[in-house]
Design a protein around this motif. Structure first.
Motif, PDB file in Angstrom:
ATOM      1  N   ARG A  13       0.951  -1.493   0.070  1.00  0.00           N
ATOM      2  CA  ARG A  13       0.198   0.032  -0.195  1.00  0.00           C
ATOM      3  C   ARG A  13       0.763   1.236   0.032  1.00  0.00           C
ATOM      4  O   ARG A  13       0.390   2.551  -0.636  1.00  0.00           O
ATOM      5  CB  ARG A  13      -0.869   0.075   1.066  1.00  0.00           C
ATOM      6  CG  ARG A  13      -2.071  -0.951   1.054  1.00  0.00           C
ATOM      7  CD  ARG A  13      -3.300  -0.712   0.568  1.00  0.00           C
ATOM      8  NE  ARG A  13      -3.888   0.660   0.838  1.00  0.00           N
ATOM      9  CZ  ARG A  13      -4.608   0.527   1.810  1.00  0.00           C
ATOM     10  NH1 ARG A  13      -5.110  -0.477   2.449  1.00  0.00           N
ATOM     11  NH2 ARG A  13      -5.193   1.844   2.171  1.00  0.00           N
ATOM     12  N   SER A  28      -2.506   4.958   9.412  1.00  0.00           N
ATOM     13  CA  SER A  28      -3.747   5.368   8.888  1.00  0.00           C
ATOM     14  C   SER A  28      -3.894   6.631   8.127  1.00  0.00           C
ATOM     15  O   SER A  28      -4.501   6.798   7.089  1.00  0.00           O
ATOM     16  CB  SER A  28      -4.930   5.275   9.849  1.00  0.00           C
ATOM     17  OG  SER A  28      -5.085   4.239  10.704  1.00  0.00           O
ATOM     18  N   ASP A  47      -8.242   6.404   3.308  1.00  0.00           N
ATOM     19  CA  ASP A  47      -9.720   5.966   3.924  1.00  0.00           C
ATOM     20  C   ASP A  47      -9.795   4.350   3.728  1.00  0.00           C
ATOM     21  O   ASP A  47     -10.532   3.891   4.619  1.00  0.00           O
ATOM     22  CB  ASP A  47     -10.826   6.557   3.196  1.00  0.00           C
ATOM     23  CG  ASP A  47     -10.980   7.977   3.332  1.00  0.00           C
ATOM     24  OD1 ASP A  47     -10.495   8.516   4.481  1.00  0.00           O
ATOM     25  OD2 ASP A  47     -11.497   8.907   2.382  1.00  0.00           O
ATOM     26  N   LYS A  48      -9.060   3.757   2.912  1.00  0.00           N
ATOM     27  CA  LYS A  48      -9.330   2.313   2.583  1.00  0.00           C
ATOM     28  C   LYS A  48      -8.510   1.553   3.742  1.00  0.00           C
ATOM     29  O   LYS A  48      -7.504   1.678   4.110  1.00  0.00           O
ATOM     30  CB  LYS A  48      -8.499   2.067   1.340  1.00  0.00           C
ATOM     31  CG  LYS A  48      -8.740   0.278   1.041  1.00  0.00           C
ATOM     32  CD  LYS A  48      -8.264   0.196  -0.275  1.00  0.00           C
ATOM     33  CE  LYS A  48      -8.243  -1.179  -0.795  1.00  0.00           C
ATOM     34  NZ  LYS A  48      -7.810  -1.539  -2.167  1.00  0.00           N
ATOM     35  N   LYS A 102      -6.796  -4.829   5.162  1.00  0.00           N
ATOM     36  CA  LYS A 102      -7.682  -5.966   5.317  1.00  0.00           C
ATOM     37  C   LYS A 102      -6.940  -6.780   6.195  1.00  0.00           C
ATOM     38  O   LYS A 102      -7.534  -7.532   6.921  1.00  0.00           O
ATOM     39  CB  LYS A 102      -7.406  -6.743   3.717  1.00  0.00           C
ATOM     40  CG  LYS A 102      -8.260  -5.949   2.617  1.00  0.00           C
ATOM     41  CD  LYS A 102      -8.158  -6.720   1.483  1.00  0.00           C
ATOM     42  CE  LYS A 102      -8.813  -5.892   0.185  1.00  0.00           C
ATOM     43  NZ  LYS A 102      -8.766  -6.423  -0.995  1.00  0.00           N
TER      44      LYS A 102
END
Length: 232
Positions: free
Chosen positions: A98, A214, A219-220, A223
């Motif tokens: 990410r 964060s 916003d994602k 998982k």
């Protein structure tokens, strides 16, 4: 024969009938996508080799963004992560997926990643391992996590003082009654030096680094974090 580059698989999925689409983390090239053609065919053992947490040596070819995996060999024993440590490893890989831009080399972060896998496999504190890696990751990305002095007065952090941490700026002395999100100076100093956190420090450091991660993820949600919470 081309020289093998140290690498880890941080994500993989099926591609067409017999191939795998990989995301690799390479020591000198950073995050890189690659196709392992025929890896799942009956004549190939590559699918068993191309697993997360296994140090590899690879060669890649091709001029496009997605390379072809032309050669792969083991580069040491796989790191055997057990129980919750598996989810810690998945979390590390998701952070790399990410937050790292493809093609940007992070040789120091690669070393820290491998060391973190080794520590998790050895059974060290998951909390300590993850906090150390998160701090290293944020620093490597150039976000300038300030931990050793105050953001407003440039004074050294005091062990017993309570601070508020402002992301992209740093810590300032806490004022008023506080909101429950304060962090003690000793925790900041331990994070800065990579020292073992005490019980209070583990809680405070986890809260701080969750806010920081964060903030840069957006916003994602992660998982891996949702998976771990559902299992707990």
């Amino acid at each position: 024969m081309n020289e093998l580059s140290p690498a880890f698989v941080i994500h993989r999925r099926d591609y067409r009938n017999t191939s795998l689409l990989l995301e690799l983390f390479l020591a000198n090239q950073g995050r890189m996508p690659a196709i392992a053609r025929g890896a799942k065919s009956g004549h190939s053992s590559r699918a068993l080799l191309l697993q997360p947490f296994s140090p590899l040596g690879v060669t890649l070819s091709g001029r496009g963004e997605v390379k072809n995996l032309t050669q792969v060999e083991p580069d040491g024993h796989p790191y055997r992560l057990k129980q919750e440590m598996i989810y810690c490893g998945i979390y590390l890989n998701e952070l790399l997926m990410r937050l790292l831009q493809r093609g940007d080399p992070y040789p120091s972060l690669y070393v820290h990643y491998q060391q973190t896998l080794a520590r998790l496999a050895f059974g060290e504190s998951a909390n300590q391992c993850l906090r150390d890696f998160e701090v290293s990751l944020v620093r490597e990305l150039g976000y300038g996590l300030l931990l050793d002095r105050t953001a407003d007065t440039n004074e050294p952090i005091s062990q017993g003082q309570l601070y508020e941490y402002h992301i992209e700026h740093g810590p300032v002395v806490a004022t008023g009654s506080g909101t429950g999100s304060g962090i003690h100076g000793q925790t900041l100093i331990s994070l800065h030096r990579g020292e073992r956190l005490d019980e209070r420090g583990r809680v405070e450091a986890k809260q701080l680094m969750r806010r920081v991660i964060s903030y840069y993820l957006g916003d994602k949600p992660l998982k891996s974090r949702e998976l771990f919470q559902s299992l707990k």
